[in-house]
Design a protein around this motif. Sequence first.
Motif, short mmCIF file in Angstrom:
data_model
loop_
_atom_site.label_atom_id
_atom_site.label_comp_id
_atom_site.label_asym_id
_atom_site.label_seq_id
_atom_site.Cartn_x
_atom_site.Cartn_y
_atom_site.Cartn_z
N THR A 160 30.93 11.99 83.23
CA THR A 160 31.18 11.43 84.55
C THR A 160 30.08 11.95 85.47
N LYS A 161 30.21 11.64 86.72
CA LYS A 161 29.23 12.08 87.72
C LYS A 161 29.13 13.60 87.78
N HIS A 162 30.25 14.31 87.51
CA HIS A 162 30.29 15.75 87.71
C HIS A 162 30.43 16.57 86.42
N CYS A 163 30.77 15.94 85.31
CA CYS A 163 31.15 16.70 84.13
C CYS A 163 30.68 16.00 82.85
N ARG A 164 30.32 16.81 81.87
CA ARG A 164 30.04 16.31 80.51
C ARG A 164 30.99 17.02 79.57
N TYR A 165 31.88 16.25 78.93
CA TYR A 165 32.88 16.77 78.01
C TYR A 165 32.47 16.36 76.60
N VAL A 166 32.35 17.34 75.70
CA VAL A 166 31.91 17.07 74.34
C VAL A 166 32.99 17.50 73.36
N ILE A 167 33.36 16.55 72.48
CA ILE A 167 34.37 16.78 71.45
C ILE A 167 33.66 16.67 70.11
N GLY A 168 33.86 17.65 69.22
CA GLY A 168 33.24 17.63 67.91
C GLY A 168 33.91 16.62 67.00
N THR A 211 50.08 16.43 71.69
CA THR A 211 49.27 16.94 72.79
C THR A 211 47.98 16.15 72.68
N PHE A 212 47.80 15.16 73.55
CA PHE A 212 46.69 14.23 73.36
C PHE A 212 45.43 14.61 74.12
N VAL A 213 45.48 15.67 74.85
CA VAL A 213 44.27 16.30 75.40
C VAL A 213 44.63 17.75 75.71
N ASP A 214 43.71 18.66 75.36
CA ASP A 214 43.93 20.09 75.62
C ASP A 214 42.57 20.76 75.79
N VAL A 215 42.26 21.12 77.02
CA VAL A 215 40.96 21.74 77.33
C VAL A 215 41.20 23.05 78.07
N PRO A 216 41.02 24.19 77.40
CA PRO A 216 41.14 25.47 78.10
C PRO A 216 39.82 25.82 78.80
N LEU A 217 39.90 26.18 80.06
CA LEU A 217 38.70 26.53 80.81
C LEU A 217 38.68 28.03 81.07
N ALA A 218 37.50 28.60 81.07
CA ALA A 218 37.34 30.03 81.36
C ALA A 218 37.52 30.23 82.86
N ALA A 219 38.46 31.08 83.23
CA ALA A 219 38.77 31.28 84.65
C ALA A 219 37.56 31.74 85.46
N ASP A 220 36.74 32.59 84.88
CA ASP A 220 35.59 33.10 85.64
C ASP A 220 34.49 32.06 85.83
N ARG A 221 34.50 30.99 85.00
CA ARG A 221 33.49 29.94 85.15
C ARG A 221 34.04 28.70 85.84
N ASN A 232 26.47 19.84 87.85
CA ASN A 232 25.74 20.35 89.00
C ASN A 232 25.10 21.71 88.70
N THR A 233 25.88 22.62 88.13
CA THR A 233 25.38 23.98 87.86
C THR A 233 24.90 24.16 86.43
N ARG A 234 25.23 23.20 85.56
CA ARG A 234 24.92 23.26 84.13
C ARG A 234 25.67 24.40 83.40
N VAL A 235 26.76 24.86 84.01
CA VAL A 235 27.57 25.92 83.42
C VAL A 235 28.63 25.28 82.53
N ASP A 236 28.77 25.82 81.32
CA ASP A 236 29.82 25.36 80.42
C ASP A 236 31.10 26.10 80.78
N CYS A 237 32.10 25.38 81.27
CA CYS A 237 33.36 25.98 81.75
C CYS A 237 34.40 26.14 80.65
N LEU A 238 34.12 25.63 79.44
CA LEU A 238 35.08 25.73 78.35
C LEU A 238 35.31 27.19 77.96
N ASP A 239 36.56 27.55 77.73
CA ASP A 239 36.89 28.89 77.24
C ASP A 239 36.75 28.86 75.72
N ALA A 240 35.58 29.23 75.23
CA ALA A 240 35.30 29.18 73.80
C ALA A 240 36.20 30.13 73.02
N GLU A 241 36.65 31.22 73.64
CA GLU A 241 37.51 32.18 72.96
C GLU A 241 38.90 31.62 72.68
#
Length: 183
Positions: free
Chosen positions: A16-24, A110-120, A36-45
């Motif tokens: 979208t205009k603000h986000c790039r979401y990538v699913i393997g 659960t048809f979508v589940d995206v955990p985000l890292a709180a600090d990012r 905007n910041t190019r920061v990956d907000c996904l909580d990889a852990e």
Amino acid sequence: MSDSTSGDGQSIELETKHCRYVIGADGANLHFIDRNTRVDCLDAEAAAPFARVKKGDREWPSSAVSREGDALSVEFGGADVTVTMRVELHDSHFVFEVLSCAGDGVDEITFVDVPLAADRADGDSLAACALALNLQTNVAELPGANVRLRAMCYPRFGFAGARAAVIACPRDELRAVMQEVVS
């Protein structure tokens, strides 16, 4: 806005205009990037799969995701279940809609589940949330900036037609985008 299968043929990119979401292709969440910041907000852990199905006391993560046009086919290895959904792209959000569920004994999708890292995901730029778009859909988190974007549906209300918006936009636009999405 754009959508594509990445050049490696292994991942699905929703943008979208603000986000790039990538699913393997293996059903894993790979990236949730603030454009905007190019920061990956996904909580990889957290290592949450893109989707899950529950049968009885057991859950199966998405094991394969493929795409044809605006339709995603999500397989759940071992559960013998395939869920087909549509994804719509808008300026500040994605809309996921369950079209069908092939397989027996499914108690929950659960048809979508995206955990985000709180600090990012808690800075001044990107704010994200999931919103249920009908009564068939359950979003456990309260509307507003969240670090878990997920939506579920159940057979008692019917899987087909369950819809949820995943919003990702600048924090100061979140309320206006939420109003736009539900109107």
